[in-house]
Design a protein around this motif. Structure first.
Motif, PDB file in Angstrom:
ATOM      1  N   GLU A 594      39.727  30.256  13.178  1.00  0.00           N
ATOM      2  CA  GLU A 594      41.177  29.895  12.277  1.00  0.00           C
ATOM      3  C   GLU A 594      41.463  31.329  11.595  1.00  0.00           C
ATOM      4  O   GLU A 594      42.891  31.287  11.546  1.00  0.00           O
ATOM      5  CB  GLU A 594      40.829  28.824  11.271  1.00  0.00           C
ATOM      6  CG  GLU A 594      40.649  27.542  11.746  1.00  0.00           C
ATOM      7  CD  GLU A 594      40.760  26.331  10.722  1.00  0.00           C
ATOM      8  OE1 GLU A 594      41.918  25.713  10.769  1.00  0.00           O
ATOM      9  OE2 GLU A 594      39.767  25.941  10.233  1.00  0.00           O
ATOM     10  N   LEU A 595      40.723  32.016  11.258  1.00  0.00           N
ATOM     11  CA  LEU A 595      41.354  33.393  10.822  1.00  0.00           C
ATOM     12  C   LEU A 595      41.817  34.212  11.964  1.00  0.00           C
ATOM     13  O   LEU A 595      42.796  34.708  11.432  1.00  0.00           O
ATOM     14  CB  LEU A 595      39.771  34.026  10.146  1.00  0.00           C
ATOM     15  CG  LEU A 595      39.129  33.608   8.936  1.00  0.00           C
ATOM     16  CD1 LEU A 595      37.968  34.295   8.447  1.00  0.00           C
ATOM     17  CD2 LEU A 595      40.276  33.467   7.766  1.00  0.00           C
ATOM     18  N   GLY A 596      41.160  34.341  12.800  1.00  0.00           N
ATOM     19  CA  GLY A 596      41.666  35.019  13.952  1.00  0.00           C
ATOM     20  C   GLY A 596      43.093  34.281  14.575  1.00  0.00           C
ATOM     21  O   GLY A 596      43.894  35.262  14.799  1.00  0.00           O
ATOM     22  N   ILE A 597      43.274  33.276  14.290  1.00  0.00           N
ATOM     23  CA  ILE A 597      44.474  32.636  14.739  1.00  0.00           C
ATOM     24  C   ILE A 597      45.617  33.077  13.434  1.00  0.00           C
ATOM     25  O   ILE A 597      46.764  33.270  14.018  1.00  0.00           O
ATOM     26  CB  ILE A 597      44.690  31.185  15.062  1.00  0.00           C
ATOM     27  CG1 ILE A 597      43.855  30.840  16.192  1.00  0.00           C
ATOM     28  CG2 ILE A 597      46.046  30.545  15.139  1.00  0.00           C
ATOM     29  CD1 ILE A 597      43.441  29.370  16.520  1.00  0.00           C
ATOM     30  N   SER A 598      45.231  32.917  12.424  1.00  0.00           N
ATOM     31  CA  SER A 598      46.212  33.010  11.077  1.00  0.00           C
ATOM     32  C   SER A 598      46.620  34.399  10.944  1.00  0.00           C
ATOM     33  O   SER A 598      47.837  34.659  10.416  1.00  0.00           O
ATOM     34  CB  SER A 598      45.647  32.284  10.160  1.00  0.00           C
ATOM     35  OG  SER A 598      45.302  30.924  10.387  1.00  0.00           O
ATOM     36  N   LEU A 599      45.653  35.339  11.119  1.00  0.00           N
ATOM     37  CA  LEU A 599      45.987  36.789  10.400  1.00  0.00           C
ATOM     38  C   LEU A 599      47.090  37.464  11.571  1.00  0.00           C
ATOM     39  O   LEU A 599      46.687  37.462  12.522  1.00  0.00           O
ATOM     40  CB  LEU A 599      44.854  37.457  10.456  1.00  0.00           C
ATOM     41  CG  LEU A 599      43.525  37.316   9.249  1.00  0.00           C
ATOM     42  CD1 LEU A 599      42.336  38.088   9.616  1.00  0.00           C
ATOM     43  CD2 LEU A 599      44.221  37.706   7.921  1.00  0.00           C
ATOM     44  N   PRO A 600      48.163  38.028  10.836  1.00  0.00           N
ATOM     45  CA  PRO A 600      48.859  38.611  11.684  1.00  0.00           C
ATOM     46  C   PRO A 600      48.320  40.056  12.125  1.00  0.00           C
ATOM     47  O   PRO A 600      47.393  40.391  11.375  1.00  0.00           O
ATOM     48  CB  PRO A 600      50.147  39.081  10.604  1.00  0.00           C
ATOM     49  CG  PRO A 600      50.073  38.114   9.570  1.00  0.00           C
ATOM     50  CD  PRO A 600      48.423  37.950   9.365  1.00  0.00           C
ATOM     51  N   GLY A 601      48.698  40.529  13.284  1.00  0.00           N
ATOM     52  CA  GLY A 601      48.382  41.806  13.461  1.00  0.00           C
ATOM     53  C   GLY A 601      47.101  42.086  14.135  1.00  0.00           C
ATOM     54  O   GLY A 601      46.380  43.071  14.338  1.00  0.00           O
TER      55      GLY A 601
END
Length: 858
Positions: A594-601
């Motif tokens: 979920e972090l990988g999907i949510s974090l921009p850039g």
């Protein structure tokens, strides 16, 4: 909040003030005025459709006006880099305006859309910003690790273009653990030309910092090899301390708790003398003699005359600190709100000047409140002083980086910025031909691919550098370290004979792996700064960082900081999930997807096969090597996967053959084991041989985030669309014959990047014409018309929410299998069964969905 006192007066030096000091004071005062005016304009003049407070930290800026004036106008040289404390953003912008780097129109756009950001931003502010510093506790460590990157480049004969690194931080930031993790980092032993400037105003957001903590801070820096420089008293207070009895005044102030000193600063002027004497004890007589001939107003002003507001004293200490043999810290004593009505008031952090108070300040400064952006008259001493600084610093802006850097397609750069321009020629990587064993984990393939890149492209691979927080060997880097060596400032003795061991852990300035202490935050800070090596030091690196999957969250603030600055790097989170079976719940990460999907850039991948790893890593180093794209997150596993299961080509919808399955993790109905249809066809990936060429569409599908592994077997109607993320593909594959036995055809998809799949869905939904035409709307672009609307099952060794968007996107019933609570120790089969992510769980979920749909139709 507004403080209602009269303007807090600054001590004047009188006729004896020399010419340079007068110019310094005048320019510093103008910086103070402009920073206060920017905030006032944003809150009281500019239309405010929201009706709420805009804010802007006038008091925090005021305490930093002289600190940053001394730095920019007299100390900095071309190539020096600066991290500015978040709450001094208006001061930074005011200085850039005076230096000619910021058009006047922006002065009215502080905290406005398309204008100046609340906190310094590399990617969104219009002028050149070296470091984004919105999160407190990041400025100092970021500058320190950026200086380490400069030194790393130097030891590899890459001729870095950067000079000294300065960080301007608030004293309350010293409460942050990130600061002390960096200060104590062994990899920084040998660091030099790095200076932290602490704005010691003794106030935080809510309170006056209790006690006298600065001595503890000094000792903590000193024991870690930092030189200490203190700018405590200004000239007028120093002069008073040099009078008879002055030792008593110095002792009285030095021993005074922060709260008492602040109470004196805000006390009526006619009470200051008595307050000083009341707490003097045995020093009372000498103290009285020292201050006897000073009137009340003069005494109040002298007591407030701290060194952090004396530009000349600051310049001297900055230069001494920058020439120190190691890292240095300057403690500059200031008054929060200096020069404003809110000075030293414990409530002043969020205080704003009223219109009346702003008019009073304008009168005191000799400025026009209605037109506050007046520059010094051309030819005046102040204008010449500023012009000299501007000319000196012209070449300090990195070529192609005038507007900071764009942080990738998802980060939303400043609309007026030109974006991040590459400064170096592209680093060109040749094609690779990775060899791997018959059963290979994605973590193993990662380590092999690093060596393969170094073998096939030896020159550009010199820019590859790895970093780990004391977990290098358990995250797949052992073979790379044997080949690349471990970096240090100097050759270190090999007392333990590592040069003769299987793992050759030998330190030298030529090493290409940097090993840090067990601090994920430091690792992610250094990784972020390595990804900005080109912007700061003119030379591009391709950095890899490894960390255990669950501990990505431990350094999330540092990771977010690097991404916000537009850094490009490759973060490898491994081992991952409950697949790391015997290690137990605290080492079995579940939220990283979920972090990988949510974090921009950052682009997040979770591959299954070694060939996927090869293609993803080659794509990543090529893009970063060209100075393009964004960062990467590779979530990997130690689970061995049969590499012969990787296909030669993409199957077409409804034309696929029945595919092989892996042995089930538990006994049950429908369990099958079938030979691979690719056995003996030259694939050989699981046999230690090189692979035959594969169609480019398969490679592009893998890089695109999701690809069709197999279609429903002939003779069976398509009944379910099954999406397996990464190394869960074998479990999904094992469920296929069970479902076929029930007469349910299965379209199986291998998801290499839930992130890219989600982006594809979002982009399709945003396209107003995407659903037009004769076919049914499929935002994934993967399905045939007759497959759209079929029930969906997803399975991942991570939190199921990460794939839960898919059912809604395809407008169909869905079940998302994954790990939604903490794991525990056990065998892989035990844990897959417990968390319902094994083949039987996939079978049960799919069967339930199809039965439900059949019942609805009937």
């Amino acid at each position: 909040m507004a403080i209602t006192r009269e303007p807090f007066s600054r001590p004047l030096h009188g006729p004896a003030l020399d010419h340079l000091q007068a110019v310094r004071q005048s320019v510093s005062d103008r910086v103070l005025w402009l920073s206060a005016a920017m905030v006032h304009w944003a809150n009281n003049v500019r239309p405010n459709p929201d009706g709420g407070k805009v804010g802007g930290h006038q008091a925090s800026s005021a305490s930093s006006a002289a600190l940053l004036s001394a730095l920019y106008f007299e100390t900095l040289q071309p190539g020096d880099r600066v991290a500015v404390k978040p709450h001094a953003s208006p001061v930074f912008h005011a200085i850039q305006y005076l230096l000619g780097n910021l058009p006047e129109a922006y002065m009215e756009k502080f905290r406005a859309f398309g204008g100046l950001q609340a906190y310094p931003s590399r990617t969104k502010d219009p002028e050149s910003v070296d470091f984004s510093t919105g999160s407190v506790g990041m400025a100092g460590p970021s500058a320190a690790f950026a200086a380490l990157v400069r030194d790393y480049l130097g030891t590899h004969n890459l001729n870095p273009t950067s000079g000294r690194f300065f960080a301007h931080i608030g004293d309350a930031e010293l409460d942050q653990g990130s600061v002390w993790e960096a200060v104590a980092e062994p990899a920084l032993d040998g660091l030099s030309r790095c200076v932290w400037i602490v704005d010691l105003n003794r106030q935080s957001l809510d309170r006056v910092v209790p006690g006298i903590r600065v001595q503890r801070f000094k000792e903590m820096f000193e024991v870690n090899g930092w030189s200490i420089h203190v700018v405590k008293y200004g000239d007028s207070l120093t002069e008073l301390m040099e009078r008879p009895g002055g030792h008593a005044l110095r002792r009285r102030i030095d021993d005074m708790p922060n709260e008492e000193y602040q109470s004196i600063l805000v006390a009526p002027t006619d009470t200051v003398r008595q307050k000083l004497l009341d707490g003097a004890g045995s020093l009372r007589r000498d103290l009285a003699r020292c201050i006897d001939e000073v009137d009340d107003a003069g005494l109040h002003n002298r007591i407030a005359n701290l060194g952090g507001h004396d530009v000349g004293a600051l310049v001297r200490h900055y230069r001494e600190a920058a020439s120190s043999p190691g890292p240095a810290v300057v403690f500059a004593y200031t008054v929060k709100g200096w020069g404003l009505q809110s000075a030293a008031d414990p409530r002043n952090h969020a205080a704003l000047l009223t219109n009346e108070q702003f008019q009073q300040l304008a009168s005191a400064m000799g400025m026009d409140a209605g037109h506050p952006w007046t520059l010094f008259k051309q030819g005046s001493p102040e204008a010449e002083y500023i012009h000299a600084a501007a000319e000196r610093l012209k070449s300090a802006v990195p070529p192609g980086d005038v507007n900071g850097g764009g942080a990738g397609k998802r980060s939303g750069s400043h609309p007026g910025a030109s974006g991040r321009a590459a400064m170096e020629p592209a680093l060109t990587f040749a094609d690779t031909n990775l060899n791997f064993p018959a059963h290979c984990s994605s973590q193993d393939a990662f380590g092999r691919m690093l060596v393969e890149l170094d073998r096939t492209s030896p020159e550009p691979s010199q820019r590859i550098v790895t970093v780990s927080a004391d977990v290098a060997t358990s995250t797949g880097l052992a073979t790379w370290i044997n080949r690349a060596g471990v970096w240090s400032y100097n050759d270190l003795p090999d007392f333990l004979g590592f040069a003769l061991r299987t793992l050759k852990w030998v330190y030298s300035p030529g090493g290409r792996h940097i090993e840090l202490g067990l601090t994920e935050g430091n690792m992610l800070l250094l990784l972020g700064q390595m990804g900005l090596a080109e912007e700061h030091s003119g030379r591009r690196l391709i950095p890899f960082g490894t960390v255990y999957d669950p501990f990505v969250a431990r350094g999330l603030d540092q990771l977010n900081s690097g991404l916000y600055m537009g850094s490009r790097f490759i973060l490898v989170a491994t081992p991952s999930g409950v697949t790391l079976s015997s290690e137990g719940g605290m080492h079995q990460g579940v939220i990283t997807p979920e972090l990988g999907i949510s974090l921009p850039g950052i682009t997040y991948y979770e591959p299954c096969f070694a060939r996927e790893i090869e293609w993803i890593m080659l794509d990543a180093v090529r893009k970063i090597g060209r100075g393009e794209g964004e960062s990467y997150l590779l979530r990997l596993s130690t689970k061995p996967v049969d590499q012969s299961l990787f296909p030669q080509a993409l199957p077409s919808p409804r034309q696929g053959e029945s595919q092989p399955v892996m042995p089930s993790t538990r006994q049950g109905a429908g369990q099958h084991e079938m030979p691979s249809p690719w056995e003996g066809e030259g694939q050989g990936a699981g046999r230690g041989k090189t692979a035959d060429p594969v169609p480019d569409d398969l490679r592009q599908a893998v890089l695109g985030g999701c690809w069709r592994y197999r279609s429903a077997a002939p003779g069976l109607p398509s009944g379910i669309n099954l999406f397996a993320v990464g190394w869960m593909l074998p479990e999904a594959l094992n469920a296929v014959p069970m479902l076929e036995k029930e007469g349910i055809g299965v379209n199986l998809f291998c998801v290499t990047s839930p992130d890219l799949l989600y982006r594809k869905v979002r982009a399709a939904e945003a396209d107003e014409g995407a659903a037009q035409g004769t076919g049914r709307f499929d935002p994934t672009g993967l399905l045939a018309d007759n497959e759209v609307g079929l029930p969906v099952v997803t399975v991942q060794d991570g939190h199921p929410h990460a794939m839960s968007f898919l059912g809604a996107a395809l407008d169909c019933p869905s079940v998302n299998l994954g790990v939604d609570h903490y794991g525990q120790s056990g065998s892989r089969a035990d844990l897959y069964r417990h968390f319902d992510i094994d083949a039987e769980a996939v079978y049960a979920a799919a069967l339930g969905l199809v039965d439900r749909q059949r019942r609805r139709r009937s």
